[in-house]
Motif scaffolding. Structure first.
Motif, short mmCIF file in Angstrom:
data_model
loop_
_atom_site.label_atom_id
_atom_site.label_comp_id
_atom_site.label_asym_id
_atom_site.label_seq_id
_atom_site.Cartn_x
_atom_site.Cartn_y
_atom_site.Cartn_z
N SER A 1 42.55 48.52 30.70
CA SER A 1 42.35 49.93 31.00
C SER A 1 40.89 50.34 30.77
N ASP A 2 40.23 49.65 29.81
CA ASP A 2 38.83 49.97 29.52
C ASP A 2 37.93 49.54 30.64
N SER A 3 38.46 48.67 31.53
CA SER A 3 37.62 48.15 32.61
C SER A 3 37.94 48.81 33.93
N SER A 4 38.67 49.95 33.90
CA SER A 4 39.10 50.58 35.14
C SER A 4 37.92 51.01 35.98
N ASP A 5 36.86 51.45 35.31
CA ASP A 5 35.69 51.88 36.07
C ASP A 5 35.06 50.72 36.80
N SER A 6 35.13 49.51 36.16
CA SER A 6 34.51 48.35 36.77
C SER A 6 35.31 47.86 37.97
N ASN A 7 36.65 48.15 38.04
CA ASN A 7 37.50 47.68 39.13
C ASN A 7 37.55 48.68 40.28
N GLU A 8 36.80 49.76 40.15
CA GLU A 8 36.87 50.79 41.19
C GLU A 8 36.49 50.21 42.53
N GLY A 9 37.32 50.47 43.52
CA GLY A 9 37.07 49.98 44.87
C GLY A 9 37.76 48.66 45.19
N PHE A 10 38.46 48.09 44.17
CA PHE A 10 39.18 46.81 44.37
C PHE A 10 40.68 47.07 44.26
N PRO A 11 41.51 46.25 44.91
CA PRO A 11 42.98 46.38 44.79
C PRO A 11 43.39 46.24 43.34
N PRO A 12 44.52 46.87 42.95
CA PRO A 12 44.92 46.87 41.54
C PRO A 12 45.27 45.50 41.00
N PHE A 13 45.58 44.54 41.87
CA PHE A 13 45.95 43.22 41.33
C PHE A 13 44.75 42.30 41.20
N ILE A 14 43.55 42.85 41.49
CA ILE A 14 42.33 42.03 41.34
C ILE A 14 41.58 42.53 40.11
N GLU A 15 41.34 41.67 39.18
CA GLU A 15 40.65 42.03 37.91
C GLU A 15 39.27 41.38 37.91
N LEU A 16 38.27 42.22 37.61
CA LEU A 16 36.90 41.72 37.47
C LEU A 16 36.64 41.45 35.99
N LEU A 17 36.44 40.26 35.65
CA LEU A 17 36.20 39.89 34.25
C LEU A 17 34.73 40.07 33.92
N ARG A 18 34.44 40.71 32.77
CA ARG A 18 33.06 40.91 32.31
C ARG A 18 32.54 39.66 31.62
N GLY A 19 31.33 39.32 31.92
CA GLY A 19 30.69 38.24 31.20
C GLY A 19 30.02 38.74 29.93
N ARG A 20 29.39 37.88 29.18
CA ARG A 20 28.67 38.23 27.95
C ARG A 20 27.39 39.00 28.32
N ASP A 21 27.00 39.90 27.38
CA ASP A 21 25.76 40.67 27.63
C ASP A 21 24.58 39.74 27.79
N GLY A 22 23.73 40.04 28.76
CA GLY A 22 22.53 39.23 28.96
C GLY A 22 21.43 39.55 27.95
N ARG A 23 20.43 38.73 27.85
CA ARG A 23 19.30 38.94 26.95
C ARG A 23 18.35 39.97 27.54
N ASP A 24 17.66 40.68 26.63
CA ASP A 24 16.69 41.68 27.09
C ASP A 24 15.61 41.01 27.90
N GLY A 25 15.17 41.71 28.94
CA GLY A 25 14.08 41.17 29.74
C GLY A 25 12.72 41.34 29.07
N ARG A 26 11.73 40.66 29.49
CA ARG A 26 10.38 40.78 28.95
C ARG A 26 9.69 42.02 29.50
N ASP A 27 8.73 42.54 28.68
CA ASP A 27 7.95 43.69 29.14
C ASP A 27 7.12 43.31 30.35
N GLY A 28 7.03 44.24 31.29
CA GLY A 28 6.21 44.00 32.46
C GLY A 28 4.73 44.22 32.17
N GLU A 29 3.88 43.98 33.13
CA GLU A 29 2.45 44.20 32.99
C GLU A 29 2.16 45.70 32.90
#
Length: 266
Positions: free
Chosen positions: A35-63
């Motif tokens: 239920s916490d992932s309902s926003d992430s499944n928006e636009g997909f059929p109810p029987f399709i679940e999008l699994l979240r991966g692990r948080d990515g690392r922070d990117g480096r500062d740009g120039e």
């Protein structure tokens, strides 16, 4: 089509369909767990679940970006409080003719005391200004004997005739002097003809204007204290340099305000 081949085809299709379409219970269960992932499944059929991966690392500062343009000048701020007083300006020195001490005023101190001196009144050479020579002279290398040089003589009062009565007893006495330093002053001057100071100025001492006699060789005008002293043991007529009172002469000087034959103050 061969009956056996048709049977295998139907079985395979059922299997795929069974795997692709979950049952009603299974769909409901997965929807409840995610239920916490309902926003992430928006636009997909109810029987399709999008699994979240692990948080990515922070990117480096740009120039850094390019420097921006200066902003507009701000309004003038309020005037700040006055700062502390600055250091002393260095002070001034002067000679008090006719005395061996300095006035008792704030910031005034005696540098040294001595005797008034100058050139012989009838000599055409030498210096024209009076000097306050020290009581403790020092010598460097010198040659014995008299040489053709300039001479220094002591100064004597000439206080006879129609002069202030309280000074007549000083006639032919030698003149003392004192060199004074004032740390709280930035300028000094002597005013001929007055014994008081303009506003914002401080008087150190006052007296009478004196110089060589009009028929002698020229000298400077000096302000001699109104209550002069004499050098102890200096009562003898040695001539040398002399101090006479100064009187205004009407004509070239306006009278009034000046008055002829009245000794000028300073």
């Amino acid at each position: 089509m061969h009956p056996f081949l048709l049977l295998i085809t139907l079985f395979t299709f059922s299997l795929v369909k069974a795997q692709a379409v979950p049952s009603g219970k299974e769909v409901t269960k997965r929807q409840a767990e995610s239920s916490d992932s309902s926003d992430s499944n928006e636009g997909f059929p109810p029987f399709i679940e999008l699994l979240r991966g692990r948080d990515g690392r922070d990117g480096r500062d740009g120039e850094p970006g390019p420097k921006g343009s200066p902003g507009a000048t701000g309004e003038k701020g309020d005037t700040g409080p006055q700062g502390p007083s600055g250091p002393s300006s260095g002070g001034v020195t002067y000679i008090r003719w006719g005395r061996t001490t300095c006035p008792n005023t704030t910031g005034t101190e005696l540098v040294y005391k001595g005797w008034a001196a100058g050139s012989y009144f009838s000599h055409t050479g030498g210096g024209s200004n009076y000097q306050c020579v020290t009581e403790e002279p020092q010598n460097l290398a010198f040659g014995p004997g008299t040489v053709n040089s300039s001479y220094m003589y002591g100064v004597e009062y000439r206080t006879y005739g129609n002069i202030p009565p309280e000074q007549r007893h000083l006639n032919r006495h030698d003149v003392p002097c004192a060199v004074c330093y004032v740390s709280t002053r930035v300028a000094h001057l002597m005013i001929p003809g007055r014994y008081t100071c303009p506003p914002s100025w401080t008087r150190e001492y006052y007296g009478y204007l004196m110089a060589e006699r009009y028929s002698h060789h020229r000298s400077t005008f000096e302000c001699v204290d109104a209550s002069p002293e004499a050098v102890v043991g200096g009562h003898a007529n040695h001539d040398g340099a002399v101090f006479y009172h100064v009187e205004p002469r009407c004509g070239s000087l306006p009278c009034p305000p000046y008055e002829q034959e009245k000794e000028m103050t300073c």
